[in-house]
Design a protein around this motif. Structure first.
Motif, mmCIF file in Angstrom:
data_model
loop_
_atom_site.group_PDB
_atom_site.id
_atom_site.type_symbol
_atom_site.label_atom_id
_atom_site.label_comp_id
_atom_site.label_asym_id
_atom_site.label_seq_id
_atom_site.Cartn_x
_atom_site.Cartn_y
_atom_site.Cartn_z
ATOM 1 N N TRP A 136 0.759 -1.208 0.134
ATOM 2 C CA TRP A 136 -0.223 0.101 -0.071
ATOM 3 C C TRP A 136 0.965 1.312 -0.054
ATOM 4 O O TRP A 136 0.364 2.130 -0.308
ATOM 5 N N VAL A 137 2.660 1.046 0.005
ATOM 6 C CA VAL A 137 3.214 1.635 0.569
ATOM 7 C C VAL A 137 3.402 2.896 -0.938
ATOM 8 O O VAL A 137 3.932 2.274 -2.027
ATOM 9 N N ALA A 138 3.014 4.665 -1.570
ATOM 10 C CA ALA A 138 3.142 4.995 -1.963
ATOM 11 C C ALA A 138 4.942 5.411 -2.548
ATOM 12 O O ALA A 138 5.659 5.711 -2.784
ATOM 13 N N GLY A 139 4.620 6.198 -0.859
ATOM 14 C CA GLY A 139 6.509 6.959 -0.504
ATOM 15 C C GLY A 139 6.134 6.973 0.664
ATOM 16 O O GLY A 139 5.428 6.972 1.463
ATOM 17 N N VAL A 140 6.941 7.064 1.628
ATOM 18 C CA VAL A 140 7.783 7.024 3.102
ATOM 19 C C VAL A 140 8.823 8.544 3.535
ATOM 20 O O VAL A 140 9.838 8.288 3.012
#
Length: 309
Positions: A136-140
């Motif tokens: 689910w992660v697009a950016g961090v």
């Protein structure tokens, strides 16, 4: 005067060395003469050794030995972690924000914290790459807050539609990239796109159909056929086959038929809009029976009218 004296002294020493060599005496090589003179002064009491020099030298020797063993044995990370934790730099607090679909447990696992990891030895770049691998992660963004905190800020992908590929149902984003398999009825209200290529081209086509609200409200699925054209599947099972080109014209015609004749509410299986000059309708079995009965009744009525004439 000093320079002349220095040159004179060096000249005297060279003369003495040459005389000593001529008389058969042993002469040190040139590169050993200065170390020999320093050693002679040191052991002869000409050089004053600082206090505790031996202690510091011994400590330095053991420190150098320990560093060498740490590097050769590949224990640098453990030593740095233990030292920094002892000095009060152990990570004691982790703050996570922006995670609506990603669990904190998965995030903490990707951070790789073991209770003794120090903020100094913590590699934020490696942790960022590990978290970005979550579906689910697009950016961090990961920030270190000294002395012992880590702040994790996530930007997650948004599910746009459910894509049916064969028997698999997957959530996809606006770009058509799969996120995770569909699980449960939480995303049952999302548009359903079917077929190869539907996940990539679905967003543009769904927006086109949305311009015809009377039709869009009844659509159950958007089916991509041979990755060339679209079919609309409605709630009552009717399939509308759209052309490869000039889709807006066909949609406008279907909307007019629906508004004037309630075409989608009839006993039909499909509505073929692929030809410019005609509309082809396929009836359901019950619709065929009703049509045959209607034609027979019409024929009987015509015959009866003929006899009366």
């Amino acid at each position: 005067m000093h320079a002349l004296k220095a040159r004179y002294d060096r000249g005297d020493r060279d003369v003495m060395m040459s005389r000593a060599s001529s008389h058969g005496a042993f002469v040190l090589p040139r590169f050993l003469r200065k170390p020999f003179r320093v050693a002679s002064r040191l052991f002869g009491g000409g050089v004053r050794v600082p206090r505790y020099a031996g202690t510091f030298g011994l400590v330095g020797f053991f420190a150098a030995t320990g560093l060498y063993g740490m590097v050769v044995g590949n224990h640098t990370h453990e030593v740095v972690k233990a030292t920094a934790s002892t000095l009060g730099f152990a990570i004691e607090n982790v703050s996570v924000s922006g995670n609506y679909e990603t669990s904190e447990i998965d995030i903490l696992e990707k951070l790789g914290l073991d209770g003794e990891t120090s903020l100094i030895g913590f590699n934020a770049d490696d942790a960022r790459k590990a978290i970005e691998a979550l579906p689910w992660v697009a950016g961090v963004e990961i920030r270190k807050v000294y002395p012992g905190s880590v702040v994790v800020s996530l930007r997650e992908r948004k599910a746009f539609a459910v894509w049916q590929s064969g028997r698999d149902l997957l959530l996809v984003d606006e770009k058509g990239e799969p996120i995770v398999p569909l699980n449960g009825a939480r995303y049952a209200t999302l548009p359903l796109v079917v077929g190869e290529g539907a996940q990539k081209r679905g967003k543009a086509f769904i927006e086109t159909v949305a311009a015809y609200p009377d039709l869009a409200a009844k659509v159950r699925a958007y089916a991509r056929v041979s990755d060339r054209r679209w079919d609309l599947l409605f709630d009552n099972g009717v399939r509308v086959m759209l052309p490869e080109h000039d889709v807006k014209r066909a949609l406008a015609e279907v909307e007019t038929l629906q508004r004037t004749k309630n075409i989608l509410g009839r006993d039909i299986l499909s509505l073929d809009m692929r030809l410019d000059d005609r509309v082809t309708v396929q009836l359901t079995p019950s619709g065929m029976e009703n049509r045959e009965k209607m034609l027979k009744d019409r024929e009987k009525a015509a015959k009866a009218a003929g006899r009366r004439v």
